[in-house]
Write an enzyme that holds these catalytic residues in place. Structure first.
Site, PDB file in Angstrom:
ATOM      1  N   GLU A 251      20.873 -49.943 -52.521  1.00 23.42           N
ATOM      2  CA  GLU A 251      21.069 -48.526 -52.879  1.00 23.42           C
ATOM      3  C   GLU A 251      20.077 -47.742 -52.045  1.00 23.42           C
ATOM      4  O   GLU A 251      18.881 -47.734 -52.345  1.00 23.42           O
ATOM      5  CB  GLU A 251      20.804 -48.317 -54.373  1.00 23.42           C
ATOM      6  CG  GLU A 251      21.815 -48.982 -55.286  1.00 23.42           C
ATOM      7  CD  GLU A 251      23.186 -48.343 -55.244  1.00 23.42           C
ATOM      8  OE1 GLU A 251      23.331 -47.243 -54.676  1.00 23.42           O
ATOM      9  OE2 GLU A 251      24.126 -48.954 -55.769  1.00 23.42           O
ATOM     10  N   CYS A 285      18.091 -39.478 -54.503  1.00 26.38           N
ATOM     11  CA  CYS A 285      18.964 -39.871 -53.391  1.00 26.38           C
ATOM     12  C   CYS A 285      20.258 -39.062 -53.423  1.00 26.38           C
ATOM     13  O   CYS A 285      20.911 -38.877 -52.414  1.00 26.38           O
ATOM     14  CB  CYS A 285      19.271 -41.354 -53.478  1.00 26.38           C
ATOM     15  SG  CYS A 285      19.929 -41.805 -55.085  1.00 26.38           S
TER      16      CYS A 285
HETATM   17  P1  NAP Z   1      10.813 -46.880 -50.059  1.00 24.88           P
HETATM   18  O1  NAP Z   1       9.604 -46.460 -49.322  1.00 24.88           O
HETATM   19  O2  NAP Z   1      11.915 -47.518 -49.315  1.00 24.88           O
HETATM   20  O3  NAP Z   1      10.295 -47.846 -51.226  1.00 24.88           O
HETATM   21  C1  NAP Z   1      11.159 -48.384 -52.199  1.00 24.88           C
HETATM   22  C2  NAP Z   1      10.552 -49.654 -52.741  1.00 24.88           C
HETATM   23  O4  NAP Z   1      10.504 -50.615 -51.693  1.00 24.88           O
HETATM   24  C3  NAP Z   1       9.114 -49.494 -53.237  1.00 24.88           C
HETATM   25  O5  NAP Z   1       8.918 -50.327 -54.336  1.00 24.88           O
HETATM   26  C4  NAP Z   1       8.324 -49.972 -52.024  1.00 24.88           C
HETATM   27  O6  NAP Z   1       7.022 -50.398 -52.314  1.00 24.88           O
HETATM   28  C5  NAP Z   1       9.196 -51.127 -51.591  1.00 24.88           C
HETATM   29  N1  NAP Z   1       8.937 -51.574 -50.218  1.00 24.88           N
HETATM   30  C6  NAP Z   1       8.576 -50.852 -49.133  1.00 24.88           C
HETATM   31  N2  NAP Z   1       8.406 -51.657 -48.060  1.00 24.88           N
HETATM   32  C7  NAP Z   1       8.681 -52.917 -48.483  1.00 24.88           C
HETATM   33  C8  NAP Z   1       8.684 -54.187 -47.846  1.00 24.88           C
HETATM   34  N3  NAP Z   1       8.372 -54.329 -46.572  1.00 24.88           N
HETATM   35  N4  NAP Z   1       9.005 -55.266 -48.583  1.00 24.88           N
HETATM   36  C9  NAP Z   1       9.330 -55.145 -49.878  1.00 24.88           C
HETATM   37  N5  NAP Z   1       9.329 -53.970 -50.546  1.00 24.88           N
HETATM   38  C10 NAP Z   1       9.017 -52.863 -49.846  1.00 24.88           C
HETATM   39  O7  NAP Z   1      11.467 -45.667 -50.823  1.00 24.88           O
HETATM   40  P2  NAP Z   1      10.764 -44.622 -51.804  1.00 24.88           P
HETATM   41  O8  NAP Z   1      10.092 -43.599 -50.973  1.00 24.88           O
HETATM   42  O9  NAP Z   1       9.953 -45.301 -52.852  1.00 24.88           O
HETATM   43  O10 NAP Z   1      12.037 -44.038 -52.553  1.00 24.88           O
HETATM   44  C11 NAP Z   1      12.779 -43.022 -52.002  1.00 24.88           C
HETATM   45  C12 NAP Z   1      14.021 -43.552 -51.306  1.00 24.88           C
HETATM   46  O11 NAP Z   1      14.813 -44.264 -52.235  1.00 24.88           O
HETATM   47  C13 NAP Z   1      14.888 -42.435 -50.788  1.00 24.88           C
HETATM   48  O12 NAP Z   1      15.385 -42.767 -49.520  1.00 24.88           O
HETATM   49  C14 NAP Z   1      16.017 -42.378 -51.800  1.00 24.88           C
HETATM   50  O13 NAP Z   1      17.204 -41.836 -51.285  1.00 24.88           O
HETATM   51  C15 NAP Z   1      16.155 -43.810 -52.165  1.00 24.88           C
HETATM   52  N6  NAP Z   1      16.826 -43.956 -53.449  1.00 24.88           N
HETATM   53  C16 NAP Z   1      18.116 -44.405 -53.451  1.00 24.88           C
HETATM   54  C17 NAP Z   1      18.791 -44.529 -54.650  1.00 24.88           C
HETATM   55  C18 NAP Z   1      20.208 -45.005 -54.673  1.00 24.88           C
HETATM   56  O14 NAP Z   1      20.644 -45.404 -55.733  1.00 24.88           O
HETATM   57  N7  NAP Z   1      20.936 -44.994 -53.566  1.00 24.88           N
HETATM   58  C19 NAP Z   1      18.156 -44.189 -55.855  1.00 24.88           C
HETATM   59  C20 NAP Z   1      16.854 -43.733 -55.819  1.00 24.88           C
HETATM   60  C21 NAP Z   1      16.198 -43.633 -54.594  1.00 24.88           C
HETATM   61  P3  NAP Z   1       5.797 -49.716 -51.486  1.00 24.88           P
HETATM   62  O15 NAP Z   1       5.845 -48.293 -51.798  1.00 24.88           O
HETATM   63  O16 NAP Z   1       4.587 -50.425 -51.950  1.00 24.88           O
HETATM   64  O17 NAP Z   1       6.009 -49.959 -50.021  1.00 24.88           O
END
Ligand code: NAP
Length: 479
Positions: A251, A285
């Site tokens: 997602e 998102c």
């Molecule tokens: P993110 O930076 O991609 O982080 C999401 C999760 O992934 C966090 O728990 C993060 O932990 C972890 N993560 C990052 N790098 C990783 C790695 N190398 N290995 C394993 N895990 C890793 O996104 P965010 O800023 O938290 O959230 C916003 C994004 O989520 C936006 O793009 C939004 O559109 C999307 N989103 C999508 C949906 C949907 O259903 N389509 C719903 C909600 C949000 P760390 O922060 O410690 O790196």
């Protein structure tokens, strides 16, 4: 919650990180540290993996009704504790309490929904066309899962994955976002109280996501990754999952078009825009990122939207009457500021907002930009903040082409009073979901997800559980 756990949860026990590390959690409204939680490393990840793998076989054999009832009990406990959970969520994430209460209800609903799905896992079968063989189909849990969640919906993004995993009979490791671990830990305590057996859910809070998750994905014992987050991180995790051929659900990010035709009911369109833009301060998102408004109604739409946005009250989410809380952190706010500055440099008019307030906390005002240039950076970047960027269009074909001109395809919003046009435009949008004369699509009973680089698979709805199940086919000769 006064007694919110702050340790890792492995094999049914609350434990410190093996190296004793902790990480701070702060309140984005004040910048103050509100808790320290365990900061897991690779050794803790291995222990969590062992616990999940050990528990898998017996958990898969648990009666569906028993799994269903655990979810149902957890649903009821969550609702009973709505206020406590909402305060906790607001303190670590910033959203106003009213929105946090709404998220608690939404999150709980995934448990109710999947408690109902747990007892409807079907198989199938029959005589094959040759008449000599029959097939028996059963559906089995995919196996131990890794669930990775973002900070923007700290409770609901967890229950949307944990619910179907429990219903399907999978064990799991949850890695919540480091900004918002407390909601996940409180949820874990609720599931334990609801009777979830040891080892079924393991939780590793960490500031070292890569070090913790990569070995799990490459190791071959985790059979499923369910990830919600940015497209950039999703792409990296897909590559890591390829090695051990881990099944994935993704997602990812969005870049939602919000289209207002000349025959739209402008009251509905402005109400829809407020929801699609301002839910979660724009940190969703599903947030409308690009407003395409027919040139004949653009001035009036912009004026009304600016009036509504300008009337919103900004402040700490715990304060009564506040509509808009802080953004998650200074990095998130700096990104919004840069995107607005870039749009203004390229000629956008600021109808309201656009100026960062003085003082502590990561606040940014509701902002409406008109006459946005199509080359502005916010056209191909998720704004993730309370900024509505308005562009105009002349023709239906043109707006569909421009709406689809993006690598993302999560959701689109269409406002028109014409039925033919509503259906025609919705069907031509390259998105997984469409809000037709509404600014809200999320519902646990509907399949949530995107196409193109917005993701793979669906969460929620009848199909949400499929992501956690495999078919097994038995070939049996007709005797
Ligand atoms: P993110 O930076 O991609 O982080 C999401 C999760 O992934 C966090 O728990 C993060 O932990 C972890 N993560 C990052 N790098 C990783 C790695 N190398 N290995 C394993 N895990 C890793 O996104 P965010 O800023 O938290 O959230 C916003 C994004 O989520 C936006 O793009 C939004 O559109 C999307 N989103 C999508 C949906 C949907 O259903 N389509 C719903 C909600 C949000 P760390 O922060 O410690 O790196």
């Amino acid at each position: 919650m006064t007694d919110t756990p702050t340790q890792l949860f492995i094999g049914g026990a609350w434990v410190d990180a093996a190296d004793g590390a902790t990480m701070p959690v702060d309140d984005p409204a004040t910048g103050e540290i509100i808790a320290h939680v365990a900061d897991a490393g690779p050794k803790d990840a291995r222990l969590a993996e062992e616990a999940a793998v050990r528990a898998q076989e017996e958990w898969a054999r648990t009666a569906p009704r028993a799994r269903s009832e655990i979810l149902r009990r957890a649903y009821e406990i969550i609702l009973d504790r709505t206020d406590e959970l909402a305060h906790l969520m607001t303190s670590e994430m910033g959203k106003p309490l009213a929105e946090a209460r709404g998220e608690v209800a939404y999150a709980a609903e995934f448990f109710r929904w999947f408690s109902e799905e747990a007892v409807r896992i079907d198989g199938g079968g029959g005589i094959l066309p040759d008449g000599r063989n029959r097939m028996l189909l059963s559906r089995r849990p995919v196996g131990p899962c890794l669930l990775i969640t973002p900070w923007n919906f700290p409770l609901a993004m967890g229950t949307r994955k944990i619910g179907p995993a429990i219903a399907a009979g999978c064990t799991m490791i949850l890695k919540p976002a480091p900004q918002t671990p407390l909601s996940s830990l409180a949820l874990t305590a609720i599931l334990k109280e609801a009777g979830l057996p040891d080892g079924v859910l393991n939780v590793v809070t960490t500031s070292r996501a890569g070090e913790v998750c990569e070995p799990l994905l490459r190791g071959g014992r985790i059979r499923k990754l369910s990830f919600t987050g940015s497209t950039a991180v999703g792409r990296l995790l897909l590559a890591q999952s390829a090695e051990a051929v881990v099944r994935t659900s993704m997602e990812l990010g969005g870049n939602a078009p919000f289209i207002v035709f000349e025959d739209a009911d402008l009251d509905k369109a402005v109400d829809g825009a407020m929801l699609a833009k301002m839910r979660n301060m724009g940190e969703a998102c599903t947030a409308a990122n690009r407003f395409f408004v027919h040139h004949s109604v653009a001035e009036e739409f912009g004026r009304r939207l600016a009036e509504r946005m300008g009337a919103l009250v900004i402040g700490p989410g715990t304060r009564d009457g506040v509509d808009v809380g802080p953004l998650i952190d200074r990095t998130g706010r700096a990104k919004v500021e840069e995107l607005v500055a870039d749009a203004v440099e390229r000629g956008a008019r600021v109808l309201v907002g656009g100026r960062t307030p003085e003082g502590p906390g990561c606040f940014y005002p509701p902002t409406v930009l008109a006459d946005v240039d199509a080359g502005s950076r916010l056209m191909d970047t998720e704004i993730f903040g309370p900024v509505a960027a308005i562009l105009t269009f002349d023709h239906e074909d043109e707006v569909i082409r421009r709406a689809n001109d993006t690598p993302w395809g999560l959701v689109g919003y269409v406002f028109t009073e014409g039925l033919d046009r509503a259906l025609r435009v919705s069907e031509r949008l390259e998105v997984g979901m469409v809000g037709l004369n509404t600014g809200l699509v999320s519902n646990p009973a509907a399949p949530f997800g995107g196409v193109k680089q917005s993701g793979l698979g669906r969460e929620g709805g009848r199909v949400g559980i499929d992501e956690f199940l495999e078919y097994q086919y038995l070939a049996v000769p007709v005797g």
